[in-house]
Design an enzyme around this catalytic site. Structure first.
Site, mmCIF file in Angstrom:
data_model
loop_
_atom_site.group_PDB
_atom_site.id
_atom_site.type_symbol
_atom_site.label_atom_id
_atom_site.label_comp_id
_atom_site.label_asym_id
_atom_site.label_seq_id
_atom_site.Cartn_x
_atom_site.Cartn_y
_atom_site.Cartn_z
ATOM 1 N N ARG A 60 -11.719 -2.155 8.305
ATOM 2 C CA ARG A 60 -10.450 -3.143 8.890
ATOM 3 C C ARG A 60 -10.437 -3.377 10.005
ATOM 4 N NH1 ARG A 60 -9.267 1.013 4.857
ATOM 5 N NH2 ARG A 60 -7.953 2.529 6.488
ATOM 6 N N TYR A 118 1.155 -1.182 0.014
ATOM 7 C CA TYR A 118 0.162 0.354 0.094
ATOM 8 C C TYR A 118 0.974 1.684 0.070
ATOM 9 C CZ TYR A 118 -3.111 3.710 1.103
ATOM 10 O OH TYR A 118 -3.568 4.604 2.068
ATOM 11 N N PRO A 125 -15.858 3.889 6.431
ATOM 12 C CA PRO A 125 -16.389 2.586 6.604
ATOM 13 C C PRO A 125 -15.582 1.609 6.300
ATOM 14 C CG PRO A 125 -17.984 4.105 5.283
ATOM 15 C CD PRO A 125 -16.774 5.155 5.486
#
Length: 244
Positions: free
Chosen positions: A187, A147, A182
């Site tokens: 997560r 990421y 959200p």
């Protein structure tokens, strides 16, 4: 009078979270907004808002992006918000997930910029606003190797593109910290203990709280407006001091 009166905005990942907050904020400020997402059912919740039109779009499909750009024509604001958070170290992330992360987080911006920039250049106006993250070349975080790498790539793409088109467009970059959305809540739930997960995220915030999607959207409005016309290739960190 709205700050974006007369402008046309194209937004990705508008079904929820930061993307939705930005689409709503653009519309409130007078823009005609094309809100897109792969989740059409959730996206349709925006249909009743004045100034917003919704379109289903998979940002990993070049032909879909190009077709929608041809349909819509010239836009004044291109807001790239689509993103995917891969969890794990480099040893724990499979190649398939690596490829998907880069496809969503960086190649989607390449696709939309190639589709919309030519007409923006022809019009000699417009703002491209790309969403990155503090977890990138700015700051490392555990279990975010791929990421972070993809979000660092967003910074490079944005800064170089700003240099390429500096006399014709403003190309902006903003980096969010930990925003209550959200996606973040999902997560946290996946970590098994929501309260414990929330406590761990709050512990790293100097402000003692998470950011809101509206706080991030406010920066997007500024970057899409004429107020930011002498700013390009700059980073705007919305992270509650996490990266300080």
């Amino acid at each position: 009078m709205g700050r974006l009166d007369g402008k046309v905005a194209f937004c990705t990942a508008s079904a929820q979270g930061i993307g939705r907050a930005a689409a709503e904020a653009f519309a409130r400020e007078g823009a005609k907004v094309f809100a897109t997402d792969i989740n059409l059912e959730k996206l349709k919740e925006l249909e009743g808002i004045n100034g917003i039109e919704v379109r289903k779009l998979d940002v990993t499909k070049t032909e879909e992006v190009n077709a929608l750009a041809a349909e819509i024509g010239t836009v004044d604001i291109l807001f790239n918000c689509a993103g995917y958070v891969a969890n794990g170290s480099v040893l724990e992330t499979e190649e398939k997930e690596f490829d998907f992360s880069f496809d969503v987080n960086i190649k989607s911006m390449y696709r939309t910029m190639r589709a919309f920039l030519p007409k923006m250049i022809e019009a000699k106006k417009g703002s491209v606003v790309n969403m990155s993250s503090i977890v990138s070349s700015y700051k490392g975080a555990p279990n975010r190797a791929v990421y972070g790498a993809s979000k660092a790539a967003v910074i490079g793409l944005t800064k170089c593109s700003a240099a390429d088109f500096i006399k014709r467009n403003t190309i902006q970059l903003y980096l969010s910290g930990t925003i209550d959305s959200p996606s973040l809540r999902d997560r946290m739930k996946a970590m098994g203990d929501l309260d414990k997960a929330m406590a761990s995220f709050l512990a790293r915030q100097p402000t003692g709280r998470l950011g809101t999607t509206d706080e991030v959207a406010n920066i997007a409005v500024f970057l899409g407006s004429d107020e930011s016309s002498f700013i390009t290739g700059s980073e705007f960190k919305v992270d509650g001091g996490w990266s300080n």
